[in-house]
Scaffold this active site. Structure first.
Site, short mmCIF file in Angstrom:
data_model
loop_
_atom_site.label_atom_id
_atom_site.label_comp_id
_atom_site.label_asym_id
_atom_site.label_seq_id
_atom_site.Cartn_x
_atom_site.Cartn_y
_atom_site.Cartn_z
N ASP A 53 0.74 -1.11 0.17
CA ASP A 53 0.05 0.00 0.04
C ASP A 53 0.97 1.09 0.07
OD1 ASP A 53 -1.74 1.96 0.41
OD2 ASP A 53 -2.46 1.25 2.52
N ASP A 83 -3.90 4.11 2.36
CA ASP A 83 -5.24 4.16 2.35
C ASP A 83 -5.92 2.80 2.62
OD1 ASP A 83 -5.00 2.40 -0.03
OD2 ASP A 83 -6.26 3.74 -1.22
N ASP A 97 -1.77 -0.99 -3.80
CA ASP A 97 -1.97 -0.43 -5.07
C ASP A 97 -0.78 -0.66 -6.31
OD1 ASP A 97 -0.10 1.19 -4.11
OD2 ASP A 97 -1.27 2.18 -2.88
N ASP A 112 -4.33 -10.78 -15.56
CA ASP A 112 -5.53 -11.45 -15.30
C ASP A 112 -6.69 -11.03 -16.14
OD1 ASP A 112 -7.27 -13.25 -13.88
OD2 ASP A 112 -6.00 -12.88 -12.18
N ASP A 158 -9.15 -16.08 -16.34
CA ASP A 158 -10.20 -16.67 -15.58
C ASP A 158 -11.20 -17.61 -15.94
OD1 ASP A 158 -10.78 -15.67 -12.43
OD2 ASP A 158 -12.83 -15.52 -13.59
N GLU A 203 -7.63 -20.71 -16.30
CA GLU A 203 -8.01 -21.44 -15.03
C GLU A 203 -9.37 -22.21 -15.43
OE1 GLU A 203 -10.04 -19.89 -10.78
OE2 GLU A 203 -10.75 -19.15 -12.60
N HIS A 220 -5.15 -16.90 -4.72
CA HIS A 220 -5.91 -15.77 -3.94
C HIS A 220 -7.20 -16.55 -3.56
CE1 HIS A 220 -7.33 -15.93 -7.90
NE2 HIS A 220 -8.47 -14.99 -7.77
N ASP A 221 -7.54 -17.75 -4.17
CA ASP A 221 -8.94 -18.47 -3.93
C ASP A 221 -8.56 -19.56 -2.92
OD1 ASP A 221 -10.23 -17.02 -5.77
OD2 ASP A 221 -9.82 -18.25 -7.43
O1 TEU Z 1 -12.26 -18.47 -9.47
C1 TEU Z 1 -12.94 -19.64 -10.11
C2 TEU Z 1 -13.40 -20.41 -9.35
O2 TEU Z 1 -13.55 -21.56 -9.73
C3 TEU Z 1 -13.77 -20.23 -7.98
O3 TEU Z 1 -14.99 -20.19 -7.63
C4 TEU Z 1 -12.88 -20.81 -6.99
O4 TEU Z 1 -12.91 -22.36 -7.03
C5 TEU Z 1 -13.24 -20.61 -5.53
O5 TEU Z 1 -13.03 -19.33 -5.39
C6 TEU Z 1 -12.75 -21.36 -4.54
O6 TEU Z 1 -13.36 -21.28 -3.37
C7 TEU Z 1 -11.90 -17.34 -10.16
C8 TEU Z 1 -11.20 -16.36 -9.53
O7 TEU Z 1 -10.04 -16.88 -9.18
C9 TEU Z 1 -12.16 -15.83 -8.33
O8 TEU Z 1 -11.10 -15.32 -7.53
C10 TEU Z 1 -13.20 -15.40 -8.99
O9 TEU Z 1 -13.85 -14.93 -7.61
C11 TEU Z 1 -13.90 -16.20 -9.76
O10 TEU Z 1 -13.23 -16.68 -10.86
C12 TEU Z 1 -15.35 -15.22 -10.54
O11 TEU Z 1 -14.45 -14.46 -11.37
#
Ligand code: TEU
Length: 523
Positions: free
Chosen positions: A21, A25, A29, A98, A195, A239, A310-311
């Protein structure tokens, strides 16, 4: 062939909200990312995958894009992107953007037009029906069909209702998206992470059609390749949740000209039933045999290799031991992943051995997927909170701990003590280990290109395999238990990682020797 840059590359993922950051804020960023490029050079990575920074209502942390060709003021300006590209290229690092092509935000001008009137020229850029044509669920809870009061028809949203699915059967949609991708390429970007790209073709008749893999998937990917990717020396990674090995092979086989590689989900789906909120125990043989199947089954295709993003919850908490053996297990997870064949991805903080957030209450969570599930589930409160602590995406979305300062942030910090500052000059740190593994991939061709063979497939504690290339054999042996184990495999080669003798708790070893036999145990 075989010499595309991404075959020997390691990619680092930045999720900009929580990386750095620069203006205080509370939200990371692009200037923040620019200020930390030396961290990437120091690690030795070849490319940066940058999660969405485009204008967005931020319903799904930027995966709901309202303008593909801009920058959300939260993250900076287009000038910042240009400066980021320049800063990366000056360090020999490429930029992978992305791109969310399956859906847009409901605030995207295309959808605003589309929903305005049944006669609007953009009406058929999205899916509209006067009655839902199937009973698909949204992956973020509730139904996938939302009734829109303006025209009394329903539109499709595989994710949140603020994320409307584009109808790729319309050539105008495909042309607009390809043109937008070319615009970014002309600005200097080097690749795309696409994605949920396996969802762009849907079979409306199929009750499971919301998972994608519809009849025109390959046709659409081949067209995208021709229109946007071909001849530019890019890296593309799709993905593809729920892809089988065979589907991944089709999408990544070079002669088919679709994608360079895809993110498979099999290895991150083994510790739960249909949904991640329904956990099941995972044994080591199941995990390593899944990796082996993908190693062997992709044929001409190419693997991506990842634990974290991140997921996903943090790997050290999920597959390792984030207590007593945190450092050793973070290193061993890294050793095993990075010694497989494919392109490894490192998610911010993974290189420190960061663990899950450990949030105590629902008020700590920010992710809509978690919040929706929490609201809809009728499990007892304590159980819901325990499941969130295990599986929420927020586990990996806490601020990158550069040092001990704890500046105010949009989300809390992980209950954790690791920092970049503390690890930077410590030769025994997880960070130093990642640096070593990344260098190994660059120095030893067998790491990137070698053939793979799994050893001891049923062993509950040892994950072992060889990689063989041009007369060189690498033997990888890792202890996935909290006890010392003698794996009964040779340890006489040149030590690249670890030490000889029995393996201590969560210790791993890589040795190099001349390839004499296909079976190192008999060599
Ligand atoms: O994620 C796709 C996806 O399959 C997600 O539903 C994932 O399996 C889930 O988050 C697991 O808990 C992509 C992106 O990486 C995610 O951040 C987005 O929220 C999603 O697409 C929608 O764009």
């Amino acid at each position: 062939m075989e010499q595309e840059w991404w075959r020997t590359a390691v990619v680092y993922q930045v999720w900009p909200r929580s990386f750095a950051d620069s203006d205080g804020d509370g939200v990371g960023d692009l200037r923040g990312v620019i200020g930390k490029l030396d961290h990437l050079s120091d690690l030795g990575v070849d490319a940066l995958w940058l999660s969405p920074f485009y204008p967005s209502p931020q319903v799904d942390a930027g995966y709901d894009i309202s303008d593909y060709q801009g920058v959300d003021p939260l993250f900076g300006t287009l000038q910042d992107v240009d400066d980021l590209i320049a800063g990366l290229h000056a360090r020999g690092i490429r930029l992978v953007l992305d791109m969310v092509l399956n859906h847009t935000s409901d605030r995207h001008p295309w959808f605003v037009e589309s929903r305005s009137d049944t006669d609007n020229p953009k009406r058929d850029w999205y899916f509209w029906f006067d009655e839902p044509p199937n009973s698909w669920p949204s992956l973020f809870g509730g139904d996938a069909w939302e009734l829109d009061g303006r025209t009394g028809e329903y539109y499709l949203h595989t994710f949140a209702k603020e994320q409307a699915d584009l109808d790729w059967r319309n050539p105008k949609v495909r042309q607009a998206l390809a043109q937008m991708l070319r615009w970014w390429l002309d600005r200097g970007v080097d690749g795309f992470r696409l994605d949920v790209i396996s969802m762009i073709s849907k079979d409306i008749e199929n009750p499971w059609g919301f998972l994608g893999f519809g009849p025109q998937l390959h046709e659409f990917l081949q067209e995208l390749h021709r229109e946007a990717f071909a001849g530019r020396g890019l890296m593309t990674v799709g993905e593809t949740p729920m892809a089988s090995v065979e589907q991944a092979r089709l999408m990544s086989a070079p002669d088919r000209r679709e994608l360079d590689m895809v993110f498979g989900f099999e290895h991150v789906s083994l510790d739960h039933n249909l949904t991640k909120w329904d956990p099941v125990p995972l044994s080591l043989p199941t995990l390593k045999q899944s990796f082996a199947r993908w190693q062997e089954g992709l044929g001409d295709g190419w693997n991506s290799l990842y634990w974290d993003n991140h997921d996903q919850p943090r790997a050290v908490s999920r597959f390792g031991d984030d207590g007593e053996h945190r450092v050793a297990s973070a290193k061993t997870l890294a050793t095993v992943l990075h010694l497989h064949r494919g392109t490894p991805f490192v998610y911010q903080g993974e290189e420190l051995g960061m663990k899950n957030a450990g949030f105590a209450g629902i008020e700590d969570y920010r992710d809509l997927e978690s919040l929706n599930w929490y609201r809809e589930s009728d499990l007892p409160e304590a159980e819901k909170l325990a499941l969130l602590r295990r599986a929420s995406r927020d586990n990996a979305r806490t601020p990158m701990p550069w040092d001990d300062s704890r500046a105010a942030s949009w989300i809390g910090y992980a209950d954790d003590t690791v920092t970049v500052a503390a690890q930077r000059s410590d030769p025994d740190s997880v960070l130093a280990h990642y640096r070593k593994l990344i260098a190994l991939r660059h120095e030893i061709p067998a790491v990137a290109h070698g053939d793979f063979a799994l050893l001891l497939p049923d062993d509950e504690r040892i994950w072992a395999f060889t990689r063989t290339y041009e007369g060189v054999e690498l033997l990888v042996v890792a202890n996935f238990s909290s006890y010392e184990v003698d794996p009964g495999l040779p340890d006489d080669g040149e030590l690249l990682i670890g030490s000889s003798g029995p393996l201590r708790a969560w210790e791993s070893r890589v040795t190099r020797r001349a390839a004499r036999s296909r079976d190192p145990a008999r060599a």
